[in-house]
Design an enzyme around this catalytic site. Structure first.
Site, PDB file in Angstrom:
ATOM      1  N   ASP A 260      48.872  82.371-112.688  1.00 20.34           N
ATOM      2  CA  ASP A 260      48.798  81.699-111.392  1.00 20.34           C
ATOM      3  C   ASP A 260      48.483  80.228-111.588  1.00 20.34           C
ATOM      4  O   ASP A 260      47.574  79.880-112.349  1.00 20.34           O
ATOM      5  CB  ASP A 260      47.635  82.293-110.571  1.00 20.34           C
ATOM      6  CG  ASP A 260      48.101  83.178-109.445  1.00 20.34           C
ATOM      7  OD1 ASP A 260      49.286  83.108-109.067  1.00 20.34           O
ATOM      8  OD2 ASP A 260      47.269  83.954-108.946  1.00 20.34           O
TER       9      ASP A 260
ATOM     10  N   GLU B 244      52.234  89.438 -99.962  1.00 16.19           N
ATOM     11  CA  GLU B 244      50.861  89.937 -99.820  1.00 16.19           C
ATOM     12  C   GLU B 244      50.523  90.171 -98.347  1.00 16.19           C
ATOM     13  O   GLU B 244      50.725  89.288 -97.502  1.00 16.19           O
ATOM     14  CB  GLU B 244      49.869  88.927-100.442  1.00 16.19           C
ATOM     15  CG  GLU B 244      48.418  89.383-100.306  1.00 16.19           C
ATOM     16  CD  GLU B 244      47.453  88.680-101.260  1.00 16.19           C
ATOM     17  OE1 GLU B 244      47.893  87.889-102.105  1.00 16.19           O
ATOM     18  OE2 GLU B 244      46.241  88.945-101.142  1.00 16.19           O
TER      19      GLU B 244
HETATM   20  O1  KIV Z   1      45.407  86.125-107.804  1.00 12.97           O
HETATM   21  C1  KIV Z   1      45.872  87.278-107.767  1.00 12.97           C
HETATM   22  O2  KIV Z   1      45.293  88.204-108.321  1.00 12.97           O
HETATM   23  C2  KIV Z   1      47.140  87.464-107.069  1.00 12.97           C
HETATM   24  C3  KIV Z   1      47.647  88.802-106.738  1.00 12.97           C
HETATM   25  C4  KIV Z   1      49.039  88.900-106.361  1.00 12.97           C
HETATM   26  C5  KIV Z   1      46.970  90.028-106.997  1.00 12.97           C
HETATM   27  O3  KIV Z   1      47.770  86.528-106.764  1.00 12.97           O
END
Ligand code: KIV
Length: 268
Positions: free
Chosen positions: A88, A186
């Site tokens: 991320d 989400e």
């Molecule tokens: O930060 C995270 O864990 C996510 C999810 C999609 C679970 O973005």
């Protein structure tokens, strides 16, 4: 499931969507968890910025820094054999401009060995295009987007109203057009996730988005019952590791207090 025998790539995920075999994605934040998931045969391992809540004890993902993500990404990488590894991009690592997005994404690829990055929302189309052009696969993330929690005003299902549902569906198309290789949805109604999953060529991975997506993702600590706070209602808990953990620690304390540990077997 057992460990993947072939490296999972963007092409693998596209083929899985075509074949109808659901994609399994879970989060990992450290070496042992990544190794357990990799050995179990999970397709995709995500170092989510949920690192902030789950591991670092923040109230949201907003305080998470590039350096924190890089530190954990390197540990996760060491635990993965063939699963795809996505990291991320933390809050403000891509919102400040395409050049920042490109340079920060490149750090995850070059320094931590990530296979791809994930960014939230549909506002950073130029950044997604630039990353894709540079050879960095980007996963999109729509519906409830945790980095916007303050703007949204809390943790809420997105797309219940028709206008918002149409907006999310249009954003999904826009992201696909920009070159994302996959999309996380989400906390959206199942019916909306179904429509988007059908409409897109790229695989859609749901979290709190019902059963019709091409795959499912959860925060692994929620799944195994290792997060010390209440979990969202869409989470199914498959174990209660917090209980097992506390029982083990209590037994150890008892054995130390009563002189049962260490015994002969555990001494030199
Ligand atoms: O930060 C995270 O864990 C996510 C999810 C999609 C679970 O973005």
């Amino acid at each position: 499931m057992s460990e993947q025998t072939k490296k999972v790539t963007t092409a693998t995920l596209r083929a899985l969507k075509k074949s109808g075999r659901k994609i399994v994605m879970l989060t990992a934040y450290d070496y042992p968890t990544a190794k357990l998931l990799s050995d179990s045969g999970v397709d995709v391992i995500l170092l989510g910025d949920s690192l902030g809540n789950v591991i670092l004890g923040y109230e949201s993902t907003l305080p998470v820094t590039m350096e924190e993500m890089l530190h954990h990404a390197k540990a996760v990488r060491r635990g993965i054999a063939n699963a795809m590894f996505i990291v991320d991009m933390p809050f403000m690592s891509y919102q400040t401009g395409t050049r920042d997005a490109l340079l920060n994404a490149a750090r995850f690829i070059k320094e931590a060995g990530a296979d791809a990055v994930k960014i939230e929302g549909d506002l950073y189309i130029d950044a997604i295009k630039a990353m894709a052009d540079a050879g960095i696969p980007v996963m999109g993330h729509l519906g409830f987007t945790p980095q916007q929690v303050n703007q949204i005003g809390g943790y809420k299902v997105a797309g219940r109203e028709r206008a918002e549902a149409l907006r999310i569906a249009a954003s999904a198309k826009k992201l696909q057009g920009a070159g994302v290789f996959s999309l996380v949805l989400e906390m959206v109604p199942s019916s909306l996730a179904k429509k988007i999953t059908k409409a897109l060529k790229v695989p859609v991975i749901g979290i709190g988005a019902g059963p019709f997506c091409d795959g499912q993702v959860l925060v692994v600590h929620d799944l195994v019952g290792l997060y010390p706070k209440p979990v969202p209602s869409f989470v199914k808990q498959y174990a209660n590791l917090s209980k097992t953990f506390k029982e083990a620690v209590s037994s150890f304390m008892w054995d130390v207090h009563t002189g049962k540990f260490p015994d002969k077997e555990h001494s030199f």
